[in-house]
Design a protein around this motif. Structure first.
Motif, PDB file in Angstrom:
ATOM      1  N   GLN A   4       4.125   1.836   2.174  1.00 17.36           N
ATOM      2  CA  GLN A   4       4.046   1.916   3.629  1.00 17.36           C
ATOM      3  C   GLN A   4       4.713   0.698   4.253  1.00 17.36           C
ATOM      4  O   GLN A   4       4.874  -0.343   3.624  1.00 17.36           O
ATOM      5  CB  GLN A   4       2.592   1.992   4.098  1.00 17.36           C
ATOM      6  N   HIS A   5       5.099   0.845   5.507  1.00 19.38           N
ATOM      7  CA  HIS A   5       5.674  -0.265   6.267  1.00 19.38           C
ATOM      8  C   HIS A   5       4.549  -1.256   6.581  1.00 19.38           C
ATOM      9  O   HIS A   5       3.456  -0.851   6.970  1.00 19.38           O
ATOM     10  CB  HIS A   5       6.301   0.254   7.559  1.00 19.38           C
ATOM     11  N   SER A  42       1.970   4.583  15.132  1.00 21.34           N
ATOM     12  CA  SER A  42       3.027   5.093  14.270  1.00 21.34           C
ATOM     13  C   SER A  42       3.500   6.438  14.780  1.00 21.34           C
ATOM     14  O   SER A  42       2.749   7.175  15.409  1.00 21.34           O
ATOM     15  CB  SER A  42       2.523   5.219  12.833  1.00 21.34           C
ATOM     16  N   ASP A  51       0.845  -1.184   0.000  1.00 16.79           N
ATOM     17  CA  ASP A  51       0.000   0.000   0.000  1.00 16.79           C
ATOM     18  C   ASP A  51       0.887   1.243   0.000  1.00 16.79           C
ATOM     19  O   ASP A  51       1.361   1.681   1.044  1.00 16.79           O
ATOM     20  CB  ASP A  51      -0.919  -0.007   1.227  1.00 16.79           C
ATOM     21  N   ASN A  84      -5.579   1.202   8.331  1.00 16.54           N
ATOM     22  CA  ASN A  84      -4.298   0.517   8.545  1.00 16.54           C
ATOM     23  C   ASN A  84      -4.386  -0.991   8.350  1.00 16.54           C
ATOM     24  O   ASN A  84      -3.379  -1.677   8.469  1.00 16.54           O
ATOM     25  CB  ASN A  84      -3.768   0.813   9.950  1.00 16.54           C
ATOM     26  N   THR A  98      -0.580  -1.745   8.157  1.00 17.73           N
ATOM     27  CA  THR A  98       0.309  -0.762   7.532  1.00 17.73           C
ATOM     28  C   THR A  98       0.513   0.439   8.456  1.00 17.73           C
ATOM     29  O   THR A  98      -0.378   0.813   9.218  1.00 17.73           O
ATOM     30  CB  THR A  98      -0.256  -0.253   6.195  1.00 17.73           C
ATOM     31  N   THR A  99       1.703   1.034   8.363  1.00 19.04           N
ATOM     32  CA  THR A  99       2.022   2.259   9.103  1.00 19.04           C
ATOM     33  C   THR A  99       2.892   3.157   8.234  1.00 19.04           C
ATOM     34  O   THR A  99       3.563   2.685   7.319  1.00 19.04           O
ATOM     35  CB  THR A  99       2.782   1.958  10.419  1.00 19.04           C
ATOM     36  N   ASN A 100       2.880   4.435   8.541  1.00 20.01           N
ATOM     37  CA  ASN A 100       3.782   5.386   7.891  1.00 20.01           C
ATOM     38  C   ASN A 100       5.106   5.320   8.635  1.00 20.01           C
ATOM     39  O   ASN A 100       5.308   6.037   9.608  1.00 20.01           O
ATOM     40  CB  ASN A 100       3.219   6.803   7.929  1.00 20.01           C
ATOM     41  N   GLY A 101       5.990   4.445   8.214  1.00 17.82           N
ATOM     42  CA  GLY A 101       7.251   4.221   8.918  1.00 17.82           C
ATOM     43  C   GLY A 101       7.138   3.039   9.858  1.00 17.82           C
ATOM     44  O   GLY A 101       6.094   2.395   9.957  1.00 17.82           O
TER      45      GLY A 101
END
Length: 150
Positions: free
Chosen positions: A22-23, A149, A19, A44, A86-89
Motif C-alpha cells: 500500500q501507499h 483514498s 503493509d 489505515n 496507508t492508502t490504496n493508491g
C-alpha cells in the motif's frame, strides 16, 4: 473497525514498515495549527513515533458505514512527532475553503480538525432504489482538512 493492536518497538537502529504494497504517507505533526493532531481510521494507521500522544475519539458514523464509531487520534507531543498512514493508491488531500466538502464515509482515511457531520439524503426515490450515489455523506466545514483514498 474499532480494534487496534499496537506493538511497541525499542532499541537502536532503523525499522522498515510496509503493509501489502500500500501507499504510505508520513505526516509530520506540528506543535500548533491544523497539523497539531490527526484522526486516522485504525485500518489505515501503520505506525507513529513516541512523540505522539495516542487516544481515541468518537466520530459517530459507524451506524451508517463500515467505519467504527471511534477513530484513533494522534496529537503532537514533542519534536519528531510522525504518523504513518496507508492508502490504496496515492491519497487525495483536500482543504476546505469557503464551502463545505462532502465525502463518502467509506473513502475517508484521516482528517484534521473537528469531527465531520453526517449528512443524510433519504427520500422516496432512495427508499425504492431509484437513485444513484450515496444517501449519506460526511460534511467537512472550514477550517479543517482531510484526506481520503480514491
Amino acid at each position: 473497525g474499532e480494534n487496534l493492536e499496537i506493538m511497541e518497538i525499542n532499541g537502536q537502529g532503523s525499522i522498515w514498515l510496509a503493509d501489502f504494497a500500500q501507499h504510505v504517507t508520513v505526516i509530520d505533526l506540528e506543535p500548533n495549527g491544523v497539523w497539531n493532531s490527526v484522526c486516522v481510521e485504525s485500518e489505515n494507521l501503520l505506525g507513529f513515533t513516541a512523540q505522539c500522544h495516542y487516544g481515541v475519539t468518537p466520530i459517530g458514523v459507524g451506524v451508517i458505514s463500515q467505519k467504527g464509531l471511534f477513530t484513533s487520534k494522534l496529537t503532537y507531543d514533542g519534536p519528531g512527532a510522525k504518523v504513518a498512514v496507508t492508502t490504496n493508491g496515492n491519497p487525495l488531500v483536500l482543504q476546505v475553503g469557503n464551502s463545505p466538502i462532502y465525502v463518502d464515509p467509506d473513502a475517508m482515511v484521516c482528517f484534521t480538525g473537528a469531527a465531520p457531520e453526517v449528512k443524510i439524503d433519504v427520500g422516496l426515490k432512495t427508499i425504492i432504489g431509484q437513485t444513484s450515489g450515496e444517501s449519506y455523506q460526511l460534511e467537512f466545514k472550514q477550517p479543517k482538512e482531510f484526506g481520503h483514498s480514491l
